[in-house]
Design a protein around this motif. Structure first.
Motif, PDB file in Angstrom:
ATOM      1  N   SER A 113       0.842  -1.201   0.000  1.00 33.38           N
ATOM      2  CA  SER A 113       0.000   0.000   0.000  1.00 33.38           C
ATOM      3  C   SER A 113       0.875   1.248   0.000  1.00 33.38           C
ATOM      4  CB  SER A 113      -0.906   0.039   1.236  1.00 33.38           C
ATOM      5  OG  SER A 113      -1.699  -1.119   1.295  1.00 33.38           O
ATOM      6  N   ALA A 114       1.903   1.239   0.864  1.00 33.67           N
ATOM      7  CA  ALA A 114       2.747   2.435   0.984  1.00 33.67           C
ATOM      8  C   ALA A 114       3.543   2.671  -0.300  1.00 33.67           C
ATOM      9  CB  ALA A 114       3.688   2.292   2.183  1.00 33.67           C
ATOM     10  N   ILE A 115       4.065   1.606  -0.894  1.00 32.82           N
ATOM     11  CA  ILE A 115       4.836   1.796  -2.135  1.00 32.82           C
ATOM     12  C   ILE A 115       3.905   2.289  -3.248  1.00 32.82           C
ATOM     13  CG2 ILE A 115       6.303   0.737  -3.906  1.00 32.82           C
ATOM     14  CD1 ILE A 115       7.022  -1.453  -1.974  1.00 32.82           C
ATOM     15  N   GLY A 116       2.734   1.652  -3.323  1.00 32.02           N
ATOM     16  CA  GLY A 116       1.799   1.997  -4.398  1.00 32.02           C
ATOM     17  C   GLY A 116       1.334   3.436  -4.328  1.00 32.02           C
ATOM     18  N   MET A 117       1.358   4.007  -3.143  1.00 29.10           N
ATOM     19  CA  MET A 117       0.845   5.377  -2.958  1.00 29.10           C
ATOM     20  C   MET A 117       1.904   6.419  -3.288  1.00 29.10           C
ATOM     21  SD  MET A 117      -2.039   6.568  -1.911  1.00 29.10           S
ATOM     22  CE  MET A 117      -2.421   8.288  -2.114  1.00 29.10           C
ATOM     23  N   ASP A 118       3.161   6.018  -3.338  1.00 25.72           N
ATOM     24  CA  ASP A 118       4.222   7.001  -3.544  1.00 25.72           C
ATOM     25  C   ASP A 118       4.860   6.793  -4.924  1.00 25.72           C
ATOM     26  OD1 ASP A 118       6.207   8.904  -1.648  1.00 25.72           O
ATOM     27  OD2 ASP A 118       7.126   8.016  -3.433  1.00 25.72           O
ATOM     28  N   LYS A 119       4.586   7.723  -5.828  1.00 26.67           N
ATOM     29  CA  LYS A 119       5.021   7.528  -7.222  1.00 26.67           C
ATOM     30  C   LYS A 119       6.539   7.455  -7.347  1.00 26.67           C
ATOM     31  CE  LYS A 119       0.949   9.365  -9.576  1.00 26.67           C
ATOM     32  NZ  LYS A 119      -0.022   9.568  -8.499  1.00 26.67           N
ATOM     33  N   LEU A 120       7.277   8.125  -6.457  1.00 28.76           N
ATOM     34  CA  LEU A 120       8.740   8.079  -6.546  1.00 28.76           C
ATOM     35  C   LEU A 120       9.275   6.711  -6.155  1.00 28.76           C
ATOM     36  CD1 LEU A 120       9.771  11.591  -5.176  1.00 28.76           C
ATOM     37  CD2 LEU A 120      10.420  10.608  -7.382  1.00 28.76           C
ATOM     38  N   MET A 163       7.567   3.941  -5.990  1.00 24.01           N
ATOM     39  CA  MET A 163       7.011   2.963  -6.920  1.00 24.01           C
ATOM     40  C   MET A 163       7.877   2.859  -8.180  1.00 24.01           C
ATOM     41  SD  MET A 163       3.513   3.282  -9.062  1.00 24.01           S
ATOM     42  CE  MET A 163       4.301   4.524 -10.061  1.00 24.01           C
ATOM     43  N   LYS A 164       8.250   4.018  -8.739  1.00 20.83           N
ATOM     44  CA  LYS A 164       9.057   4.006  -9.965  1.00 20.83           C
ATOM     45  C   LYS A 164      10.440   3.414  -9.698  1.00 20.83           C
ATOM     46  CE  LYS A 164       7.016   7.963 -12.395  1.00 20.83           C
ATOM     47  NZ  LYS A 164       7.072   7.721 -13.843  1.00 20.83           N
ATOM     48  N   ALA A 165      11.014   3.724  -8.545  1.00 19.35           N
ATOM     49  CA  ALA A 165      12.346   3.184  -8.231  1.00 19.35           C
ATOM     50  C   ALA A 165      12.278   1.655  -8.170  1.00 19.35           C
ATOM     51  CB  ALA A 165      12.838   3.765  -6.906  1.00 19.35           C
ATOM     52  N   VAL A 166      11.238   1.129  -7.535  1.00 19.97           N
ATOM     53  CA  VAL A 166      11.110  -0.329  -7.416  1.00 19.97           C
ATOM     54  C   VAL A 166      10.858  -0.947  -8.795  1.00 19.97           C
ATOM     55  CG1 VAL A 166       9.810  -2.225  -6.353  1.00 19.97           C
ATOM     56  CG2 VAL A 166      10.273  -0.158  -5.034  1.00 19.97           C
ATOM     57  N   LEU A 167      10.016  -0.318  -9.602  1.00 17.38           N
ATOM     58  CA  LEU A 167       9.725  -0.867 -10.937  1.00 17.38           C
ATOM     59  C   LEU A 167      10.966  -0.816 -11.818  1.00 17.38           C
ATOM     60  CD1 LEU A 167       6.096   0.451 -11.663  1.00 17.38           C
ATOM     61  CD2 LEU A 167       6.803  -1.794 -10.811  1.00 17.38           C
ATOM     62  N   ASN A 168      11.754   0.248 -11.725  1.00 17.83           N
ATOM     63  CA  ASN A 168      13.019   0.337 -12.471  1.00 17.83           C
ATOM     64  C   ASN A 168      13.905  -0.844 -12.133  1.00 17.83           C
ATOM     65  OD1 ASN A 168      13.432   2.426 -14.284  1.00 17.83           O
ATOM     66  ND2 ASN A 168      13.726   3.954 -12.664  1.00 17.83           N
ATOM     67  N   GLU A 169      13.999  -1.122 -10.859  1.00 21.38           N
ATOM     68  CA  GLU A 169      14.837  -2.229 -10.368  1.00 21.38           C
ATOM     69  C   GLU A 169      14.358  -3.561 -10.952  1.00 21.38           C
ATOM     70  OE1 GLU A 169      18.053  -3.444  -8.139  1.00 21.38           O
ATOM     71  OE2 GLU A 169      17.398  -1.420  -8.608  1.00 21.38           O
ATOM     72  N   ALA A 170      13.046  -3.671 -11.183  1.00 21.27           N
ATOM     73  CA  ALA A 170      12.483  -4.914 -11.710  1.00 21.27           C
ATOM     74  C   ALA A 170      12.448  -4.901 -13.245  1.00 21.27           C
ATOM     75  CB  ALA A 170      11.073  -5.112 -11.153  1.00 21.27           C
ATOM     76  N   SER A 171      13.114  -3.910 -13.852  1.00 21.36           N
ATOM     77  CA  SER A 171      13.157  -3.750 -15.322  1.00 21.36           C
ATOM     78  C   SER A 171      11.767  -3.611 -15.940  1.00 21.36           C
ATOM     79  CB  SER A 171      13.892  -4.920 -15.979  1.00 21.36           C
ATOM     80  OG  SER A 171      15.174  -5.042 -15.444  1.00 21.36           O
ATOM     81  N   PHE A 188      12.389  12.781 -12.587  1.00 22.08           N
ATOM     82  CA  PHE A 188      13.350  13.306 -11.621  1.00 22.08           C
ATOM     83  C   PHE A 188      12.568  13.702 -10.371  1.00 22.08           C
ATOM     84  CE2 PHE A 188      15.580  17.039  -9.790  1.00 22.08           C
ATOM     85  CZ  PHE A 188      16.688  16.354  -9.318  1.00 22.08           C
ATOM     86  N   GLY A 189      13.035  13.268  -9.207  1.00 22.99           N
ATOM     87  CA  GLY A 189      12.296  13.542  -7.966  1.00 22.99           C
ATOM     88  C   GLY A 189      13.097  14.383  -6.993  1.00 22.99           C
ATOM     89  N   PHE A 190      12.396  15.165  -6.186  1.00 19.96           N
ATOM     90  CA  PHE A 190      13.084  16.000  -5.174  1.00 19.96           C
ATOM     91  C   PHE A 190      12.078  16.388  -4.082  1.00 19.96           C
ATOM     92  CE2 PHE A 190      11.650  18.379  -8.851  1.00 19.96           C
ATOM     93  CZ  PHE A 190      10.891  19.406  -8.317  1.00 19.96           C
ATOM     94  N   TYR A 191      12.604  16.928  -2.980  1.00 17.53           N
ATOM     95  CA  TYR A 191      11.747  17.391  -1.878  1.00 17.53           C
ATOM     96  C   TYR A 191      11.384  18.870  -2.076  1.00 17.53           C
ATOM     97  CZ  TYR A 191      12.803  13.232   0.877  1.00 17.53           C
ATOM     98  OH  TYR A 191      12.894  11.947   1.332  1.00 17.53           O
ATOM     99  N   SER A 192      10.261  19.272  -1.508  1.00 20.16           N
ATOM    100  CA  SER A 192       9.842  20.676  -1.658  1.00 20.16           C
ATOM    101  C   SER A 192      10.848  21.620  -0.990  1.00 20.16           C
ATOM    102  CB  SER A 192       8.436  20.880  -1.089  1.00 20.16           C
ATOM    103  OG  SER A 192       8.390  20.468   0.247  1.00 20.16           O
ATOM    104  N   HIS A 193      11.475  21.178   0.110  1.00 23.55           N
ATOM    105  CA  HIS A 193      12.432  22.086   0.755  1.00 23.55           C
ATOM    106  C   HIS A 193      13.682  22.266  -0.112  1.00 23.55           C
ATOM    107  CE1 HIS A 193      15.101  18.855   2.215  1.00 23.55           C
ATOM    108  NE2 HIS A 193      13.996  18.178   2.442  1.00 23.55           N
ATOM    109  N   GLU A 194      13.974  21.259  -0.936  1.00 20.73           N
ATOM    110  CA  GLU A 194      15.110  21.403  -1.871  1.00 20.73           C
ATOM    111  C   GLU A 194      14.746  22.401  -2.978  1.00 20.73           C
ATOM    112  OE1 GLU A 194      17.132  16.983  -1.439  1.00 20.73           O
ATOM    113  OE2 GLU A 194      15.537  17.260  -2.905  1.00 20.73           O
ATOM    114  N   TRP A 195      13.491  22.367  -3.386  1.00 21.70           N
ATOM    115  CA  TRP A 195      13.020  23.331  -4.397  1.00 21.70           C
ATOM    116  C   TRP A 195      13.179  24.765  -3.875  1.00 21.70           C
ATOM    117  CZ3 TRP A 195      12.371  24.488  -9.157  1.00 21.70           C
ATOM    118  CH2 TRP A 195      11.445  25.455  -9.583  1.00 21.70           C
ATOM    119  N   GLU A 196      12.928  24.948  -2.578  1.00 22.36           N
ATOM    120  CA  GLU A 196      13.050  26.290  -2.010  1.00 22.36           C
ATOM    121  C   GLU A 196      14.495  26.784  -2.013  1.00 22.36           C
ATOM    122  OE1 GLU A 196      11.147  26.518   1.829  1.00 22.36           O
ATOM    123  OE2 GLU A 196       9.271  25.912   0.853  1.00 22.36           O
TER     124      GLU A 196
END
Ligand SMILES: Nc1ncnc2c1ncn2[C@@H]1O[C@H](COP(=O)(O)OP(=O)(O)O)[C@@H](O)[C@H]1O
Ligand SMILES: [Mg+2]
Length: 370
Positions: free
Chosen positions: A132-139, A141-149, A156-164
Motif C-alpha cells: 500500500s505504501a509503495i503503491g501510494m508514492d510515485k517516486l 514505486m518508480k524506483a522499485v519498478l526500475n529495479e524490476a526492469s 526526476f524527484g526532489f523534496y519541496s524544501h530542496e526546491w526552495e
C-alpha cells in the motif's frame, strides 16, 4: 450456517472522501447477503468513526450516522472487535471476520489503516502495509519498478524544501534530462490533485510551486506523446490474474481532476481496442508490476502507450481502485467473466487466505538443529 461478518470501512480523511462513499455504496450493493453480514463503518472528514444504517442510505441516498464506533488494535480481547458506543458506554461488540477498506488516497490506501488492521490480526482486502505504501508514492514505486526492469517514464524527484533552496540546480536537471512537455506531480496523491502538464519553461516554476502545496515529495516526468491510457485489473495473491484491458479517453488535455469528477465526457472503453500481442504483453506486465510492488488481493495497473511509437510504460498502480458502478476495476472483471458480486466474494476469500498464510510465519527464534 452462520454468515461471515465483514466490516466495510469508507469515507476517510482524504481528498477522495466522496469517491469512497460512491465506491462503498456499490460494494455494499453488490456484496452477497447470503454469505455476509455487513457492518458499515463510516469515517467522517474529521476522522471520527461511526456506524451507519445502510438500508436507509441505500434507499434514499442520505447517509445517517447512528453511533460512534471504533476498532481496537489491542489484542486484550481474543478476537478483533468492533465496538459501538453511546453516551460513552459500549453498547455492542461485534467480532469481525474480515474488513474491506473502501478508502482512497491518504489514510486509506497508503498503509496506515492496513497497519492498524495488521496489528489487530484481522484479515483485510487489498495490499498489506508495504504494498500500500509503495503503491501510494510515485517516486518509490518508480524506483522499485526500475529495479524490476519494468518500463516507467523517465523522471526526476526532489523534496519541496530542496526546491526552495536549490531552484536553479533542480531547474537545470529538469531542463536537460526531462524537457518539455512534462508532467509535474505530487508523489503521494491520487485523483490528479497537484498534477500539471507543462509545455514550456515559463510554466515550470508555477507548476512545481503548485505541487509543493500538496506534498513535500515532488516529481517531474517526461510527457508521453499522444498517449493512450490503458488500464488492467489484477486479482489474487500468490498467483494473481489479469483482466482484459480497458481504455480511458479523456475529453480534456489529460485525465485531470475535472475530467475525472466534475465534467462528463471522458470515454471508458472496455475492452480496449488494442492488438492481441500488445494485450498479452500488458497483461503480463500488470502481473509483474503487482508482484514487484508486493500487492495482494486487488490492484489496477495503469499504462501509458505512445500511440506513434507503441512504446509503453507503467504509469501507476492503484491498490484500492474505484469501485463505483462505472469504475474500471469491477467493469474489467465483468467483461473478463467475473461478476461484481463474485469479485467481492473472491476478495474476502483472498483476505482470509492471506491472513491464514501469515499466521504460519514464526515470530519466535528457534535454534536450528544441525
Ligand atoms: N508522463 C505522462 N505522459 C502523459 N500523460 C500523463 C503522464 N503522467 C500523467 N499523465 C496524465 O495525467 C493523469 C494523472 O496522472 P497519474 O500519474 O495517473 O496520477 P493520479 O495518481 O493522480 O491518477 C493520467 O491519467 C494521464 O492523463
Ligand atoms: Mg491515475
Amino acid at each position: 450456517m452462520s454468515k461471515t461478518k465483514v466490516g466495510i470501512v469508507f469515507g476517510g480523511r482524504s481528498v477522495e472522501h466522496e469517491v469512497s462513499l460512491l465506491s462503498a455504496k456499490s460494494v455494499i450493493n453488490n456484496t452477497d447477503r447470503e454469505i455476509y453480514d455487513i457492518y458499515p463503518i463510516f469515517i467522517d472528514k474529521n476522522g471520527l468513526w461511526h456506524r451507519v444504517n445502510i438500508d436507509e442510505w441505500l434507499k434514499d441516498g442520505a447517509l445517517k450516522v447512528c453511533n460512534n464506533s471504533f476498532l481496537t488494535p489491542s489484542l486484550n480481547y481474543q478476537n478483533p472487535l468492533f465496538f459501538e458506543i453511546e453516551d460513552s458506554k459500549v453498547i455492542d461488540q461485534i467480532k469481525l471476520d474480515a474488513v474491506f477498506p473502501v478508502l482512497h488516497g491518504t489514510y486509506g490506501e497508503d498503509g496506515t489503516i492496513q497497519g492498524m488492521l495488521e496489528l489487530m490480526g484481522i484479515p483485510f482486502v487489498g495490499a498489506s502495509v508495504l504494498g500500500s505504501a509503495i503503491g501510494m508514492d510515485k517516486l518509490v514505486m518508480k524506483a522499485v519498478l526500475n529495479e524490476a526492469s519494468i518500463p516507467v517514464v523517465p523522471y526526476f524527484g526532489f523534496y519541496s524544501h530542496e526546491w526552495e533552496t536549490q531552484k536553479d540546480t533542480i531547474r537545470e536537471i529538469v531542463l536537460s534530462k526531462i524537457g518539455f512537455p512534462c508532467f509535474v506531480k505530487s508523489a503521494d496523491l491520487g485523483s490528479s490533485v497537484g498534477i500539471s502538464r507543462v509545455v514550456s519553461d515559463p510554466g515550470l516554476n508555477a507548476a512545481i510551486d503548485d505541487s509543493c502545496r500538496y506534498s513535500n515529495r515532488i516529481l517531474v516526468e517526461k510527457a508521453v506523446s499522444k498517449p493512450r491510457e490503458i488500464e488492467i485489473s489484477v486479482l489474487g495473491h500468490e498467483n494473481p490474474i489479469a483482466s482484459l484491458p480497458g481504455e480511458i479517453l479523456p475529453h480534456r488535455e489529460f485525465y485531470d481532476y475535472t475530467a475525472k469528477y466534475l465534467e462528463e465526457g471522458t470515454g471508458l472503453i472496455a475492452p480496449a481496442q488494442i492488438n492481441e500481442k500488445m494485450t498479452s504483453k500488458l497483461r503480463d506486465l500488470a502481473i509483474q508490476t503487482f508482484k514487484s510492488l508486493d500487492c495482494s488481493g486487488m490492484a489496477r495497473v495503469d499504462f501509458l502507450i505512445n500511440s506513434e511509437t507503441e512504446e509503453f510504460f507503467v504509469g501507476e498502480i492503484n491498490t484500492i481502485p474505484g469501485f463505483t458502478q462505472i469504475s474500471m476495476y469491477p467493469k474489467l472483471w465483468d467483461i473478463t467473466g467475473i461478476s461484481f458480486t463474485e469479485l467481492i466474494t473472491k476478495l474476502f476469500d483472498l483476505a482470509i487466505h492471506r491472513q491464514n498464510e501469515k499466521s504460519k510465519i514464526s515470530t519466535d527464534i528457534k535454534e536450528r538443529s544441525e
